[in-house]
Design an enzyme around this catalytic site. Structure first.
Site, PDB file in Angstrom:
ATOM      1  N   SER A  15       0.859  -1.184   0.000  1.00  0.00           N
ATOM      2  CA  SER A  15       0.000   0.000   0.000  1.00  0.00           C
ATOM      3  C   SER A  15       0.893   1.232   0.000  1.00  0.00           C
ATOM      4  O   SER A  15       1.745   1.373  -0.878  1.00  0.00           O
ATOM      5  CB  SER A  15      -0.955  -0.035   1.194  1.00  0.00           C
ATOM      6  OG  SER A  15      -1.863   1.041   1.138  1.00  0.00           O
ATOM      7  N   HIS A  42      -2.489  -0.924  -3.498  1.00  0.00           N
ATOM      8  CA  HIS A  42      -3.645  -0.042  -3.333  1.00  0.00           C
ATOM      9  C   HIS A  42      -3.449   1.187  -4.218  1.00  0.00           C
ATOM     10  O   HIS A  42      -2.492   1.949  -4.033  1.00  0.00           O
ATOM     11  CB  HIS A  42      -3.778   0.407  -1.884  1.00  0.00           C
ATOM     12  CG  HIS A  42      -4.144  -0.702  -0.948  1.00  0.00           C
ATOM     13  ND1 HIS A  42      -3.980  -0.615   0.416  1.00  0.00           N
ATOM     14  CD2 HIS A  42      -4.677  -1.936  -1.170  1.00  0.00           C
ATOM     15  CE1 HIS A  42      -4.399  -1.730   0.989  1.00  0.00           C
ATOM     16  NE2 HIS A  42      -4.815  -2.547   0.045  1.00  0.00           N
ATOM     17  N   ASP A 134      -4.744  -4.315   5.973  1.00  0.00           N
ATOM     18  CA  ASP A 134      -5.158  -5.143   4.841  1.00  0.00           C
ATOM     19  C   ASP A 134      -4.018  -6.107   4.517  1.00  0.00           C
ATOM     20  O   ASP A 134      -2.853  -5.727   4.493  1.00  0.00           O
ATOM     21  CB  ASP A 134      -5.467  -4.261   3.624  1.00  0.00           C
ATOM     22  CG  ASP A 134      -6.086  -5.043   2.477  1.00  0.00           C
ATOM     23  OD1 ASP A 134      -6.723  -6.095   2.746  1.00  0.00           O
ATOM     24  OD2 ASP A 134      -5.945  -4.618   1.320  1.00  0.00           O
TER      25      ASP A 134
END
Length: 348
Positions: A15, A42, A134
């Site tokens: 991310s 992401h 995540d």
């Protein structure tokens, strides 16, 4: 899988700070790596097509966006396109516009869940820099299904949240620098992974999650628990149910649409919704202040001085309330952008 096979599926998730980490990791992988590298970063839903080109400049392996139904090919890097989950079904990549997971599409957990089910012991999961958690539950699923989990050293990562959460969920994950990760990925792909893995007992919970994300017609998502939590989904406003989790995994919250959150990502989603609501209130107060000022001017022009004074006072009151709302917007925005100080502690 025979004892002579290496782990030929590498699932890399990242991310915040991920582009630099991915470039260095891919740049250190050997040409002809006997594995397919699947990448989830992401990204904004409507980003351009530059990510594969950016990664290709550093990678000796060919890099491209994955296509739905594309077969896996060793020595290639397949990247999740913007606004699509990248999933693994058998030995084919699938792309899905299924519900966002932890507020993201593509999501790290989605790739790792599907890779765990589809490839089991053949998977090497790599968790790189990123905020929040995540990928933690997905990494745990990979480990339960016989795969290996590698985590970027949190001290090296630009953002330590995702690596720390993955370590909390998979205590025996290997912690390595980017150079060490590349070396270990290559070794796992080339060296025998051991005797054939019988696999864990059936995992209907994981199968339910993955099947819902596949790009097929969907009905109503059936959460793993039947009692609602008294919370609403930040994405769609539907009732939230608490899903099942492993001992070290973050708590999972799901709605009937299939949006899924950990506690931390849901806090971020709630902050976004609160900010949106405050912005609507700010707009209404701005319009109310403007209208009161106009009415005050009209009343004064007609010689109605008491009415003009009252409209002016109401406008000033709206202006003061607007200043308060703006301060709240700034505070909520700061809270939503801030990574929790205890990102490495036991997930809630």
């Amino acid at each position: 899988m025979t004892s002579t096979d290496g782990r030929d599926v590498v699932a890399v998730v990242a991310s915040a700070g991920g582009i630099g980490a991915l470039r260095e990791l891919l740049g250190r992988l050997p040409p002809g790596l006997p594995a397919t590298v699947l990448v989830v970063l992401h990204v904004a839903p409507y980003g351009g097509g530059a990510l594969p080109r950016v990664l290709q400049r550093a990678s000796p392996l060919p890099v491209a966006y994955a296509e739905d139904g594309q077969g896996l090919a060793r020595g290639r890097v397949l990247v999740a396109p913007p606004n699509r989950h990248l999933l693994l079904a058998g030995d084919r990549a699938r792309l899905s516009t299924g519900p966002r997971q932890n507020g993201h599409r593509p999501a790290a957990d989605s790739l790792l869940f599907s890779a765990a089910l589809a490839a089991g012991r053949r998977v090497t999961a790599v968790v790189l820099t990123g905020a929040l958690d995540d990928g933690a539950a997905g990494a745990a699923a990979v480990r339960r299904h016989g795969g290996v989990v590698l985590v970027q050293d949190p001290g090296e990562a630009d953002f330590a949240g995702m690596p720390q959460a993955a370590l909390q969920a998979v205590p025996d994950a290997a912690v390595l620098t980017l150079a060490g990760l590349a070396e270990r990925v290559a070794r796992e792909a080339r060296e025998p992974a051991g005797e054939e893995f019988a696999g864990p007992p059936p995992d209907p919970e994981l199968e339910r999650r993955v099947s819902w994300l596949m790009p097929e017609d969907r009905g109503i998502f059936l959460p793993g628990r039947t009692d609602p939590e008294g919370l609403s989904c930040p994405e769609c406003g539907g009732p939230i149910y608490r899903g099942r989790r492993g001992r070290h995994e973050p708590a999972r919250y799901e709605c009937v649409i299939g949006h899924a959150w950990t506690g931390r990502t849901m806090l971020g989603g709630q902050a976004h919704q609160v900010e949106w609501a405050l912005e609507q209130a700010a707009r209404q107060l701005m319009e109310r202040e403007r209208l009161n000022r106009r009415l005050a001017e009209e009343a004064a022009g007609r010689g109605h001085h008491i009415s003009a004074m009252r409209f002016a006072e109401a406008g000033a009151e709206s202006e003061r309330a607007l200043a308060t709302i703006r301060r709240l917007i700034a505070e909520v925005g700061d809270e939503g952008a801030r990574e929790p100080a205890d990102a490495g502690s036991e997930p809630g």
